[in-house]
Scaffold this active site. Structure first.
Site, PDB file in Angstrom:
ATOM      1  N   LYS A  11      -2.047  14.512  28.617  1.00 20.21           N
ATOM      2  CA  LYS A  11      -2.776  14.910  27.414  1.00 20.21           C
ATOM      3  C   LYS A  11      -3.380  13.702  26.659  1.00 20.21           C
ATOM      4  O   LYS A  11      -3.013  12.549  26.926  1.00 20.21           O
ATOM      5  CB  LYS A  11      -1.821  15.681  26.487  1.00 20.21           C
ATOM      6  CG  LYS A  11      -1.368  17.039  27.062  1.00 20.21           C
ATOM      7  CD  LYS A  11      -0.514  17.802  26.031  1.00 20.21           C
ATOM      8  CE  LYS A  11      -0.065  19.143  26.544  1.00 20.21           C
ATOM      9  NZ  LYS A  11       0.706  19.901  25.520  1.00 20.21           N
ATOM     10  N   TYR A  51      -5.858  27.713  27.300  1.00 17.22           N
ATOM     11  CA  TYR A  51      -4.700  28.059  26.467  1.00 17.22           C
ATOM     12  C   TYR A  51      -4.825  29.461  25.857  1.00 17.22           C
ATOM     13  O   TYR A  51      -4.217  29.749  24.826  1.00 17.22           O
ATOM     14  CB  TYR A  51      -4.517  27.021  25.365  1.00 17.22           C
ATOM     15  CG  TYR A  51      -3.720  25.786  25.785  1.00 17.22           C
ATOM     16  CD1 TYR A  51      -2.398  25.911  26.220  1.00 17.22           C
ATOM     17  CD2 TYR A  51      -4.272  24.512  25.725  1.00 17.22           C
ATOM     18  CE1 TYR A  51      -1.651  24.790  26.593  1.00 17.22           C
ATOM     19  CE2 TYR A  51      -3.531  23.386  26.094  1.00 17.22           C
ATOM     20  CZ  TYR A  51      -2.221  23.542  26.526  1.00 17.22           C
ATOM     21  OH  TYR A  51      -1.479  22.435  26.880  1.00 17.22           O
ATOM     22  N   ASN A 114       2.460  15.998  22.752  1.00 18.52           N
ATOM     23  CA  ASN A 114       3.650  15.846  23.597  1.00 18.52           C
ATOM     24  C   ASN A 114       3.348  15.426  25.039  1.00 18.52           C
ATOM     25  O   ASN A 114       4.110  15.705  25.951  1.00 18.52           O
ATOM     26  CB  ASN A 114       4.519  17.104  23.514  1.00 18.52           C
ATOM     27  CG  ASN A 114       3.799  18.339  24.022  1.00 18.52           C
ATOM     28  OD1 ASN A 114       2.664  18.257  24.459  1.00 18.52           O
ATOM     29  ND2 ASN A 114       4.467  19.468  23.983  1.00 18.52           N
ATOM     30  N   HIS A 117       1.192  18.589  29.987  1.00 20.85           N
ATOM     31  CA  HIS A 117       1.262  20.042  30.198  1.00 20.85           C
ATOM     32  C   HIS A 117       1.759  20.279  31.617  1.00 20.85           C
ATOM     33  O   HIS A 117       1.414  19.523  32.527  1.00 20.85           O
ATOM     34  CB  HIS A 117      -0.129  20.676  30.062  1.00 20.85           C
ATOM     35  CG  HIS A 117      -0.161  22.085  30.595  1.00 20.85           C
ATOM     36  ND1 HIS A 117       0.218  23.168  29.837  1.00 20.85           N
ATOM     37  CD2 HIS A 117      -0.451  22.577  31.837  1.00 20.85           C
ATOM     38  CE1 HIS A 117       0.148  24.263  30.586  1.00 20.85           C
ATOM     39  NE2 HIS A 117      -0.262  23.932  31.805  1.00 20.85           N
ATOM     40  N   GLU A 128      -4.102  28.158  36.762  1.00 20.22           N
ATOM     41  CA  GLU A 128      -4.425  26.855  36.168  1.00 20.22           C
ATOM     42  C   GLU A 128      -4.988  25.878  37.208  1.00 20.22           C
ATOM     43  O   GLU A 128      -5.898  25.102  36.910  1.00 20.22           O
ATOM     44  CB  GLU A 128      -3.175  26.281  35.492  1.00 20.22           C
ATOM     45  CG  GLU A 128      -2.776  27.090  34.257  1.00 20.22           C
ATOM     46  CD  GLU A 128      -1.501  26.599  33.587  1.00 20.22           C
ATOM     47  OE1 GLU A 128      -0.875  25.630  34.072  1.00 20.22           O
ATOM     48  OE2 GLU A 128      -1.125  27.190  32.551  1.00 20.22           O
TER      49      GLU A 128
HETATM   50  P1  DAT Z   1       4.787  23.889  26.861  1.00 21.07           P
HETATM   51  O1  DAT Z   1       3.649  22.892  26.763  1.00 21.07           O
HETATM   52  O2  DAT Z   1       6.133  23.219  26.894  1.00 21.07           O
HETATM   53  O3  DAT Z   1       4.598  24.875  27.988  1.00 21.07           O
HETATM   54  P2  DAT Z   1       3.991  26.041  25.050  1.00 21.07           P
HETATM   55  O4  DAT Z   1       3.271  26.646  26.223  1.00 21.07           O
HETATM   56  O5  DAT Z   1       4.936  26.923  24.303  1.00 21.07           O
HETATM   57  O6  DAT Z   1       4.788  24.729  25.491  1.00 21.07           O
HETATM   58  O7  DAT Z   1       2.933  25.508  23.994  1.00 21.07           O
HETATM   59  C1  DAT Z   1       1.759  24.827  24.439  1.00 21.07           C
HETATM   60  C2  DAT Z   1       1.569  23.600  23.580  1.00 21.07           C
HETATM   61  O8  DAT Z   1       1.282  23.992  22.242  1.00 21.07           O
HETATM   62  C3  DAT Z   1       2.803  22.701  23.462  1.00 21.07           C
HETATM   63  O9  DAT Z   1       2.895  21.786  24.530  1.00 21.07           O
HETATM   64  C4  DAT Z   1       2.584  22.019  22.148  1.00 21.07           C
HETATM   65  C5  DAT Z   1       1.853  23.055  21.323  1.00 21.07           C
HETATM   66  N1  DAT Z   1       2.787  23.792  20.455  1.00 21.07           N
HETATM   67  C6  DAT Z   1       3.724  24.685  20.837  1.00 21.07           C
HETATM   68  N2  DAT Z   1       4.398  25.173  19.792  1.00 21.07           N
HETATM   69  C7  DAT Z   1       3.861  24.558  18.698  1.00 21.07           C
HETATM   70  C8  DAT Z   1       4.113  24.626  17.297  1.00 21.07           C
HETATM   71  N3  DAT Z   1       5.056  25.427  16.793  1.00 21.07           N
HETATM   72  N4  DAT Z   1       3.363  23.835  16.485  1.00 21.07           N
HETATM   73  C9  DAT Z   1       2.396  23.040  16.968  1.00 21.07           C
HETATM   74  N5  DAT Z   1       2.091  22.921  18.287  1.00 21.07           N
HETATM   75  C10 DAT Z   1       2.823  23.674  19.122  1.00 21.07           C
HETATM   76 MG    MG Z   2       3.237  26.377  28.261  1.00 26.94          MG
END
Ligand code: DAT
Ligand code: MG
Length: 140
Positions: A11, A51, A114, A117, A128
């Protein structure tokens, strides 16, 4: 155990800090092979479709704005149980919950920024991978 393929994205927070090589080393040390990789600048529309599953979430605009803030490196990782293995190497979504030695524990800046992905299931991996790569680009 089966050989799988999963979609990974390094990212913007990580490409900006020149961490692509260090993150790729984590994948390779875990036995994941990088069978396709390219650096791209996503558009807001491309990030929003990618997303789409999160489009009703309050963080959707923050997430998609972040994902287009710098180039990203999209890649396909292949190996035994690659989807779950990659999720282990990545660590928990929130870096403060991520285990020692994981990419997010070592490199992530925050819940949003973070660093990586990774696909979360075979169906999402198939979508994807096809979103960013043609079959001819996957050199296993
Ligand atoms: P992951 O990337 O671990 O699969 P996810 O699919 O639940 O996590 O969410 C996608 C991304 O969105 C995640 O990497 C960071 C962001 N994200 C998730 N929850 C969030 C929140 N509560 N506030 C801000 N960003 C968030
Ligand atoms: Mg995810």
């Amino acid at each position: 155990m089966a050989i799988e393929r999963t979609l990974s994205i390094i990212k913007p927070d990580a490409t900006k800090r020149n961490l692509t090589g260090k993150i790729n080393a984590k994948f390779e040390e875990a036995g994941l092979r990088i069978i396709a990789q390219k650096r791209i600048q996503m558009t807001k529309a491309q990030a929003s479709v990618f997303y789409g599953v999160h489009k009703e979430r309050p963080f959707f605009d923050e997430l998609t704005t972040f994902m287009i803030s710098e180039p990203v490196v999209v890649q396909v990782l292949e190996g035994e149980d690659a989807i779950s293995k990659n999720r282990e190497v990545m660590g928990a979504t929130n870096p403060s919950d991520a285990a020692e030695g994981t990419i997010r524990r070592e490199f992530a800046l925050s819940l949003g920024e973070n660093s990586v992905h990774g696909s979360d299931a075979p169906e999402t991996a198939a979508f994807e991978i096809g979103y960013f790569f043609s079959g001819l680009e996957l050199v296993g």
